[in-house]
Design an enzyme around this catalytic site. Structure first.
Site, PDB file in Angstrom:
ATOM      1  N   GLY A   1       4.634  -0.327   4.952  1.00  0.00           N
ATOM      2  CA  GLY A   1       3.151  -0.512   5.335  1.00  0.00           C
ATOM      3  C   GLY A   1       2.200   0.257   4.967  1.00  0.00           C
ATOM      4  O   GLY A   1       2.579   1.300   4.304  1.00  0.00           O
TER       5      GLY A   1
ATOM      6  N   GLU B   1       8.078   3.952   4.235  1.00  0.00           N
ATOM      7  CA  GLU B   1       7.459   3.909   2.960  1.00  0.00           C
ATOM      8  C   GLU B   1       6.063   3.277   3.166  1.00  0.00           C
ATOM      9  O   GLU B   1       5.579   2.097   3.463  1.00  0.00           O
ATOM     10  CB  GLU B   1       8.123   2.819   2.413  1.00  0.00           C
ATOM     11  CG  GLU B   1       9.759   3.189   1.930  1.00  0.00           C
ATOM     12  CD  GLU B   1       9.955   4.500   1.192  1.00  0.00           C
ATOM     13  OE1 GLU B   1       8.856   4.967   0.441  1.00  0.00           O
ATOM     14  OE2 GLU B   1      10.979   5.006   0.841  1.00  0.00           O
TER      15      GLU B   1
ATOM     16  N   CYS C   1       2.283  -0.414  -3.679  1.00  0.00           N
ATOM     17  CA  CYS C   1       2.189   1.197  -2.907  1.00  0.00           C
ATOM     18  C   CYS C   1       2.122   1.988  -3.931  1.00  0.00           C
ATOM     19  O   CYS C   1       1.683   3.252  -3.783  1.00  0.00           O
ATOM     20  CB  CYS C   1       3.492   1.458  -2.032  1.00  0.00           C
ATOM     21  SG  CYS C   1       4.978   0.910  -2.666  1.00  0.00           S
TER      22      CYS C   1
END
Length: 523
Positions: free
Chosen positions: A243, A265, A299
């Site tokens: 997140g 992460e 991400c």
């Protein structure tokens, strides 16, 4: 996709009009119903009955009991169960990939690619099940030997994000399962249907294999209801959370208070350095995929391009031209390269970032606008944005989880191509000058530039690439980043060690009792 085709996908995966959101050997869910809408057009897909606090506690307890039995199963047999799960995913790749697209909005090839990633991780974990190696060490005491071994840890909590609604679970679940752990999954509230579909597959595989299906448990619910309980739950010794940096700080704080473990992460502010020695064709293709793929919601998405000023004008011109050719629309249609962003907040974040970069002195080179009309229903379609900026801008220092790319210059435009190698240090300083540290890349055919970027003086990210982009990591390497990205590692290499507890053993096979370090103690 027609209504009938959508219903075929849902039916193939066992998704009903209304679905229980909890699984711990049995399906349950009596909490507030969660309506799941597709970002493609805003249409309702199905509803999920979220779990209550009491239901969470029952599921977590059942997962713990499943772990106590699962850890007794030899690792190669655990690997066989994971292999069967991989085969189940193979058989349902097209349908599950379509559901990823329906629920999250990424294009069809990316949805199926995410499922392929799950299959690959299952294959990796199956092989790993016969390679959970320990060590032997020389003892300083005669008649002694030392060894190190790894034991199953317990129930692993997995908190996944909307952008990879199933793949990130597999990075954790497949590896943790062969390590002897049970898994308790809390998916993002925006993408629970894919989680239910995958859990149904895991349930079927476990039942066919004679294994307690609560090894792969599921809790769909609000973070304030089930998420917080998981973070505080001592039955869950490890929480792996994907997140934002803000979410990661909360997870680290709460789990740390009980001295639990975390794999975090978190955000990325990923950059590609383009030097005068770059293959510009490769660089442009990689930047466009990294910045536009998944509508900039990975991400590992490319957020910044740090280009030598001698090539900046050419690069900017080619990127704008490529962006104009990006087909934006229904991600289920052939030829579409960018679908919608996931929700209204993502639209607002993009528009706000576009406004802020101009306020701080930047220039919009292309895009960053909302799209409307019959080809873009639902209000969640935007044009990807390119902005000329400076690394010091506050908005550039942040991660905007939307398709906005900042072009940042380094070096002197008048520097010769040969002398530009001496300016690579400036590019590295700009690259590292953000709080995040996930993925990075450099495009150059010059040996010294490439090696410096990969050295201890180079990129400070967990992932550093040469002549490929920031996005699209393979499962064989450990995935994760440094600084505010959290420091966690998942998937390949020796990331499996995070899911186990290390034990050092010393065995005395002599008839004497010598002490270490030559200590003498006679009673």
């Amino acid at each position: 996709m027609t209504y009938a085709a959508k219903q075929d996908v849902l039916s193939a995966l066992g998704i009903e009009d209304s679905n229980p959101g909890g699984f711990g050997g049995d399906w349950t869910g009596s909490g507030h119903p969660l309506a799941v809408q597709s970002p493609i057009d805003g249409s309702r897909i199905a509803t999920v009955a979220q779990v209550t606090e009491d239901e969470y506690d029952a599921i977590a307890e059942r997962a713990h009991r499943a772990f106590l039995e699962w850890r007794r199963v030899p690792p190669p047999r655990r690997g066989e169960v994971v292999r069967r799960l991989g085969n189940r995913l193979r058989a349902n790749k097209e349908a599950l990939g379509a559901l990823v697209t329906l629920e999250m909005g990424k294009i069809r090839t990316e949805g199926e690619g995410e499922v392929q990633e799950m299959i690959d991780v299952c294959d990796f974990a199956t092989g790993l099940s016969r390679q959970l190696y320990g060590l032997t060490m020389a003892s300083e005491r005669p008649g002694h030997h030392m060894r190190e071994q790894w034991h199953p840890l317990g129930v692993v909590g997995v908190v996944s994000a909307f952008n990879f609604p199933v793949a990130v679970w597999s990075w954790n679940a497949a590896v943790a399962a062969v390590c002897g752990d049970a898994i308790l999954w809390k998916p993002a509230s925006g993408t629970p249907l894919t989680a239910i579909a995958v859990t149904k597959m895991a349930e079927a595989v476990c039942r066919e294999s004679g294994v307690d299906p609560a090894v792969f448990s599921l809790v769909v619910g609000k973070g304030s209801v089930v998420g917080d309980r998981m973070l505080r739950d001592r039955r869950v010794p490890l929480v792996s959370a994907t997140g934002s940096c803000g979410v990661g700080r909360r997870v680290a704080q709460v789990v740390g208070e009980r001295l639990g473990r975390t794999i975090l992460e978190l955000g990325g502010n990923n950059a590609i350095v383009v030097t005068p020695h770059a293959n510009m064709d490769l660089a442009v293709r990689s930047i466009v995929f990294g910045a536009v793929g998944t509508a900039g919601q990975r991400c590992t998405s490319t957020r910044r391009v740090i280009a030598h000023r001698s090539v900046m004008d050419e690069l900017a011109e080619r990127l704008v031209r490529a962006y104009r050719n990006v087909r934006i629309g229904n991600p289920l249609e052939e030829g579409v390269l960018m679908g919608p962003v996931v929700n209204q907040q993502a639209v607002d974040d993009l528009l706000a970032a576009r406004r802020r970069v101009v306020e701080e002195g930047g220039e919009i080179l292309y895009g960053g606008e909302r799209l409307n009309g019959p080809d873009h229903p639902g209000g969640l379609y935007v044009t990807p944005c390119i902005a000329a900026a400076e690394n010091r801008y506050r908005i550039v220092q942040e991660e905007t989880f939307a398709p906005i790319l900042y072009l940042i210059g380094y070096g002197d435009a008048a520097t010769s191509r040969a002398d530009s190698v001496e300016e690579i240090g400036e590019a590295v300083d700009l690259h590292n000058g953000v709080p995040q540290g996930l993925s990075s890349a450099i495009f150059t055919d010059h040996f010294r530039e490439a090696e410096l970027f990969l050295s201890h003086r180079g990129s400070d990210c967990g992932i550093a690439n040469v002549n490929i982009g920031t996005s699209g990591a393979e499962i064989g390497g450990a995935f994760g980043g440094e600084k505010e990205t959290g420091g966690g590692r998942e998937s390949g290499s020796d990331a499996w060690k995070a899911y186990m507890r290390r034990q050092t053993n010393t065995v005395n096979w002599s008839t004497d009792l010598p002490l270490a370090q030559g200590v003498e103690f006679t009673a």
